[in-house]
Design an enzyme around this catalytic site. Structure first.
Site, short mmCIF file in Angstrom:
data_model
loop_
_atom_site.label_atom_id
_atom_site.label_comp_id
_atom_site.label_asym_id
_atom_site.label_seq_id
_atom_site.Cartn_x
_atom_site.Cartn_y
_atom_site.Cartn_z
CB SER A 1 -0.94 0.10 1.34
OG SER A 1 -1.49 1.35 1.47
CE1 TYR B 1 -4.67 -2.47 4.89
CE2 TYR B 1 -3.63 -0.35 4.44
CZ TYR B 1 -4.26 -1.32 3.78
OH TYR B 1 -4.36 -1.55 2.50
#
Length: 299
Positions: free
Chosen positions: A191, A204
């Protein structure tokens, strides 16, 4: 009131108005793609396959929806058969299978929990039993639970995030590796948050940073065997992960803070995975490709 996402072929520039989404939220993870408004765009009708993956078999985790669905469809267009491990989003998974089979490829659905090491090994075994080979492993599953303070991240949330996002990278690779050969590829989804950070996503983001390091280290370990290991780092993409994570108000402006001032659609990432899985990228390993609407990152 809320403009639909730009249709395929629409030219966007940073001077144009940002794209807005209707307010919506789903109270579960994983979310359901079939409930999203508007539905994500996973198939580009202008993308014509050229047999780049003909005869190959790929495992695509989370391939029932979102980025994984777009990748499964693109792989089918390129001639690959796909196995799709997913948790319990059965309606989405059946829709994906129908599209994949519509393009002439075979699709094996494998519902189960990838946090379970034994199930990860079973996924590989069932794929081999169905197709007789394995050439590409795409590790794409993920969850995120936004919190404004690290003090609000419970031990349970931390374990769920790590067990979902990073543990299967190890479990699936360990299960798949004995069956991969020279020319095979392992591709993970990391990400932009691994590079830019995200104040609401401390846990995350740290798992996505772990995936970057996993990719780089494993690529060095496997380079002599001819197995390439790479990753893709998406920015904000219109997927079920977003509507099951954020508040209704947050969703309305998803992606507007990128230089392109919009969220991406799943089909805009799929060719990146095709490239990394195909012989076109035979001189590429240990790399992360960024598809994020123009956000600058240090690689």
């Amino acid at each position: 009131m809320y403009p639909m996402y730009p249709y395929i072929g629409y030219k966007t520039t940073c001077e144009e108005m940002p794209i807005s989404f209707p307010p919506q939220h789903q109270d579960r993870q994983p979310g359901f793609e079939y409930l999203m408004v508007p539905r994500p765009i996973f198939d580009n009708p202008h993308y014509l396959g050229s047999s780049k993956l003909q005869g190959k078999v790929a495992i695509i985790t989370g391939g029932d929806s979102g980025i994984g669905r777009a990748v499964a469809v693109a792989f089918a267009k390129e001639g690959a058969d796909v196995a799709i491990p997913y948790l319990d989003e059965h309606v989405d998974a059946e829709e994906t299978r129908a599209v994949v089979e519509g393009y002439g490829s075979r699709c094996l659905l494998l519902p189960g929990d990838l946090r379970d090491e034994a199930w990860c090994h079973e996924v590989v075994q069932q794929t081999l039993a169905c197709f007789g080979q394995l050439d590409v492993l795409i590790i794409n599953q993920g969850v995120q639970f936004p919190q404004t303070s690290i003090l609000d991240i419970s031990r349970q949330q931390l374990e769920d995030t790590y067990r979902t996002n990073i543990y299967p990278c190890f479990f699936l690779t360990q299960a798949a590796l004995p069956h991969l050969k020279s020319g095979s590829s392992i591709i993970s989804t990391t990400s932009v948050t691994a590079y830019a950070g995200a104040p609401l996503l401390v846990d995350y983001s740290s798992t996505k940073g772990a995936i970057v390091s996993f990719t780089r280290s494993l690529s060095l370990q496997l380079v002599s065997s001819g197995i390439r290991v790479n990753a893709v780092a998406p920015g904000p993409i219109w997927t079920p992960l977003q509507v099951s994570s954020y508040t209704t108000d947050y969703i309305t402006t998803l992606g507007n803070d990128t230089p392109m001032r919009r969220a991406g659609q799943p089909f805009e990432l799929a060719p990146t995975y095709v490239y990394l899985a195909s012989d076109d990228s035979r001189y590429v390993t240990g790399q992360v490709l960024h598809v994020n609407g123009g956000t600058m990152t240090e690689t």
